[in-house]
Design an enzyme around this catalytic site. Structure first.
Site, PDB file in Angstrom:
ATOM      1  N   ASP A   9       0.827  -1.200   0.000  1.00  0.00           N
ATOM      2  CA  ASP A   9       0.000   0.000   0.000  1.00  0.00           C
ATOM      3  C   ASP A   9       0.867   1.258   0.000  1.00  0.00           C
ATOM      4  O   ASP A   9       1.638   1.479   0.914  1.00  0.00           O
ATOM      5  CB  ASP A   9      -0.893  -0.003   1.254  1.00  0.00           C
ATOM      6  N   CYS A  44      -5.468   5.376  -3.177  1.00  0.00           N
ATOM      7  CA  CYS A  44      -5.731   3.970  -2.837  1.00  0.00           C
ATOM      8  C   CYS A  44      -6.982   3.407  -3.509  1.00  0.00           C
ATOM      9  O   CYS A  44      -6.914   2.444  -4.268  1.00  0.00           O
ATOM     10  CB  CYS A  44      -5.865   3.805  -1.321  1.00  0.00           C
ATOM     11  N   ASP A 279      -0.436   0.013  -5.036  1.00  0.00           N
ATOM     12  CA  ASP A 279      -1.578   0.751  -5.580  1.00  0.00           C
ATOM     13  C   ASP A 279      -1.248   2.195  -5.955  1.00  0.00           C
ATOM     14  O   ASP A 279      -2.006   2.838  -6.666  1.00  0.00           O
ATOM     15  CB  ASP A 279      -2.784   0.708  -4.620  1.00  0.00           C
ATOM     16  N   ASN A 280      -0.147   2.726  -5.485  1.00  0.00           N
ATOM     17  CA  ASN A 280       0.296   4.063  -5.908  1.00  0.00           C
ATOM     18  C   ASN A 280       1.673   4.344  -5.350  1.00  0.00           C
ATOM     19  O   ASN A 280       2.187   3.595  -4.526  1.00  0.00           O
ATOM     20  CB  ASN A 280      -0.681   5.172  -5.476  1.00  0.00           C
TER      21      ASN A 280
END
Length: 504
Positions: A9, A44, A279-280
Site C-alpha cells: 500500500d 488507494c 496501488d500508488n
C-alpha cells in the site's frame, strides 16, 4: 496454475530493492521486472478499483477514498463487484480464491453493508475494516467481525496476514487451481513496524533528488503554493516517515519469503505465478510537498511490478508501458478466460511474460484524478481559502477540489512524454519531456511544438471517453495513429477541455 498476488500500500518505487532484499531475490531475480509500471490514479481506492475491474476510473467511477466517491459503496457493490476478475476466476474458471488484507478504504462501512458484506468471487475472505492499521483493527472473517488488539505476537497485521495465507496453502483443495491476493497495509501510515525492526535503517533519509525541496515553478497552483525551502520540522517529519515505511516493509519481506518457501515445500512453486506491486507511489519532499500522493508526477504514479512463474525467464527487465488495469486481464488470461467477454480497458501481460517477440503494445495510457477539498477554510491555512485539504502546520496543502487533472503518459521509441490538463480557472497545462528531464522540473507546455500539443489534447479527449477496446487504440506516436483535427474543434477548443465530475 496457482496465482499469488502481493499488493503493498502506497509504495516508494525507487526504494524498492533496499528494504525488500528477499523479495528481490525470490521474485525479481527469478522472473521479470517491469520498470515502467504505472497506476491511472495515484490514490488507494480508485487504484484498487482499477486493479479489480481492469478499468480506468472514468469507467469504474471510483473517484476518491470516500463512500460519496464510490469507494466500496452500494453502487460499487451492485455495478462493478460482480464483474471483477476474482469473481470471474471463481465463477467461470473454477478457482478457489483467497483474500487477506486491505480491500477498499471504506470497506466495512455501516452504510454499505458493514463487515458482513463479502464481495462475490472470494472463497476465503479476511478483509480489514476501513483503512490501514497495524494494531487495534477489525477483520471480516468470511463476513464475521474479529477484533484484534495490540499484542505483537498475535495481532501485528502483516504477520496475521502471513499466518492466514500459510494456513490457506496448507489446507486448500489440491484438485482446483488457486488464486491468492494478499494486500498488506504496509508501508502505509501509521508506519508501525514490528518491534524487532524499530532500530533498522537509522541512517536512512528520503532521497535528495534534483526535484527535492525546490519550488515547483511553472506548475499548477497547488504545487506553486508549497513553501520553499521547507521548514526543518517538515524535513525531519518526512525523513522519519520514510525510515518508518522502510521498517514496516521488512515484515512484508518476511511474509513473502514464508509463502514462497511454503509453495516450494508443497511442490507448487514452479507452477505458480507470483505478482508483486502497489496501488500508488508517494512523494517525500519533491517540489517542497512534505508527504502524500495524488499528484501527476512519476513519484506518485509509478509503482513496482515484479512477476515470476511458469515460462518466465529469470532476471528479465521489461521496458514496456504497463498499468495496473493490465493485472486483471493478465490473470484471467493465465486462467484461460476469453478476454473478449470482459469490459476491461487493460491488456494481458502474458505475451510479455513469456518473452514473445513482435508483440503489439500500447505507447500511452491515461492518468486521471478528481481533487478533494473541504468547503470550509482549513484552520491551519486560512490564507488559502476554502477548497483545500491535507494541510501541514506550515500551511502547505496536498490536495484541493480543483487539483483535478487528466494526463496522457506516452512512452515510445521516439518519445518519453507526459501531457496534462487541469480543470481549474487557468485550464492549466503541464508537459514534460522525460528523456531530457526525468524529474519533471521544466514544464515545456509553452515551448513545445503546437502540432504536438494539438495531437496530445485530442488523444487525451479520446482516452477520457474510451471504454474497453477503444482504450487500446494507437497512441500519438504509434505508426497506426490517425489524427483528424476537425474532431477537436467541433466541440472543444485547444486546451479548453473541461473534464467535469460527471465525466470522472
Amino acid at each position: 496454475p496457482g496465482i499469488l498476488t502481493f499488493l503493498a500500500d502506497t509504495f516508494l518505487v525507487f526504494s524498492f530493492q533496499t528494504p525488500l532484499k528477499k523479495t528481490n531475490a525470490l521474485i525479481a531475480q527469478m522472473g521479470i521486472t517491469f520498470v515502467n509500471a504505472y497506476v491511472p490514479s495515484a490514490l488507494c481506492c480508485p487504484s484498487r478499483a482499477s486493479i479489480l475491474t481492469g478499468k480506468y476510473p472514468h469507467n469504474h467511477h471510483v473517484v476518491n477514498n470516500t463512500l460519496e466517491g464510490n469507494c466500496s459503496s452500494k453502487l460499487w457493490q451492485k455495478i462493478q463487484e460482480p464483474y471483477t476478475f476474482p469473481a470471474l476466476l471463481k465463477a467461470m474458471c473454477g478457482y478457489q480464491t483467497f483474500f487477506a488484507g486491505k480491500y477498499l478504504n471504506e470497506y466495512g462501512a455501516e452504510d454499505a453493508g458493514g463487515v458482513g458484506h463479502v464481495p462475490p468471487g472470494w472463497s476465503f475472505w479476511y478483509a480489514l475494516e476501513k483503512n490501514s492499521k497495524y494494531y487495534n483493527y477489525t477483520l471480516s472473517v468470511n463476513g464475521k467481525a474479529r477484533r484484534h488488539g495490540e499484542n505483537y505476537s498475535v495481532d501485528y497485521l502483516t504477520d496475521v496476514l502471513a499466518n492466514m495465507s500459510l494456513d490457506f496453502l496448507e489446507y486448500k483443495s489440491n484438485f482446483e487451481p488457486f488464486f491468492m491476493m494478499i494486500a498488506t497495509p504496509a508501508p502505509h501510515s501509521p508506519w508501525t513496524s514490528a518491534p524487532q525492526y524499530t532500530k533498522s535503517f537509522q541512517n536512512v533519509s528520503a532521497p535528495r533528488n534534483s526535484n527535492f525541496n525546490i519550488h515547483g515553478k511553472n506548475k499548477h497552483w497547488l504545487i506553486r503554493q508549497a513553501k520553499t525551502p521547507m521548514t526543518n520540522s517538515s524535513i525531519q517529519f518526512l525523513d522519519d516517515a520514510y525510515r518508518k515505511r522502510w521498517q514496516t516493509l521488512l515484515s512484508v519481506d518476511d511474509l513473502i519469503e514464508k509463502l514462497v518457501k511454503k509453495l516450494e515445500a508443497n511442490g507448487e512453486l514452479d507452477n505458480t505465478y507470483i505478482f508483486y506491486t502497489s496501488d500508488n507511489g508517494f512523494h517525500t519532499g519533491q517540489f517542497s510537498l512534505p508527504i502524500d500522493k495524488r499528484q501527476l508526477y512519476e513519484f506518485d504514479i509509478k509503482v513496482p511490478l515484479l512477476v515470476r512463474g511458469p515460462g518466465i525467464k529469470p532476471n528479465q527487465i521489461n521496458k514496456m508501458l504497463v498499468a495496473n488495469i493490465d493485472l486483471g486481464p493478465t490473470i484471467l488470461d493465465i486462467a484461460g478466460y476469453d478476454l473478449n467477454k470482459t469490459q476491461m480497458d487493460g491488456m494481458s501481460l502474458l505475451p510479455l511474460l513469456r518473452g514473445e517477440k513482435n508483440v503489439t503494445w500500447r505507447s500511452d495510457f491515461l492518468v486521471e484524478y478528481q481533487g478533494e477539498g473541504y468547503n470550509g477554510s482549513d484552520p491551519t491555512c486560512p490564507g488559502l481559502g476554502p477548497g483545500v485539504t491535507h494541510c501541514f502546520p506550515d500551511c502547505v496543502c496536498e490536495d484541493s477540489y480543483n487539483n483535478t487533472y487528466a494526463c496522457v503518459r506516452t512512452l515510445s521509441a521516439s518519445w518519453d512524454l507526459q501531457y496534462c490538463e487541469f480543470d481549474d480557472r487557468e485550464v492549466f497545462v503541464e508537459v514534460y519531456n522525460l528523456t531530457a528531464d526525468p524529474h519533471q522540473i521544466n514544464n515545456i507546455a509553452k515551448t513545445i511544438d503546437q502540432e504536438i500539443l494539438e495531437k496530445m489534447n485530442y488523444r487525451l479527449m479520446m482516452l477520457q471517453s474510451c471504454s474497453g477496446a477503444t482504450c487500446r487504440t494507437p497512441g500519438v506516436f504509434d505508426p497506426g495513429y490517425r489524427f483528424d483535427p476537425r474532431l477537436m474543434f467541433s466541440n472543444h477548443g485547444l486546451r479548453a477541455r473541461r473534464f467535469s465530475a460527471q465525466v470522472l
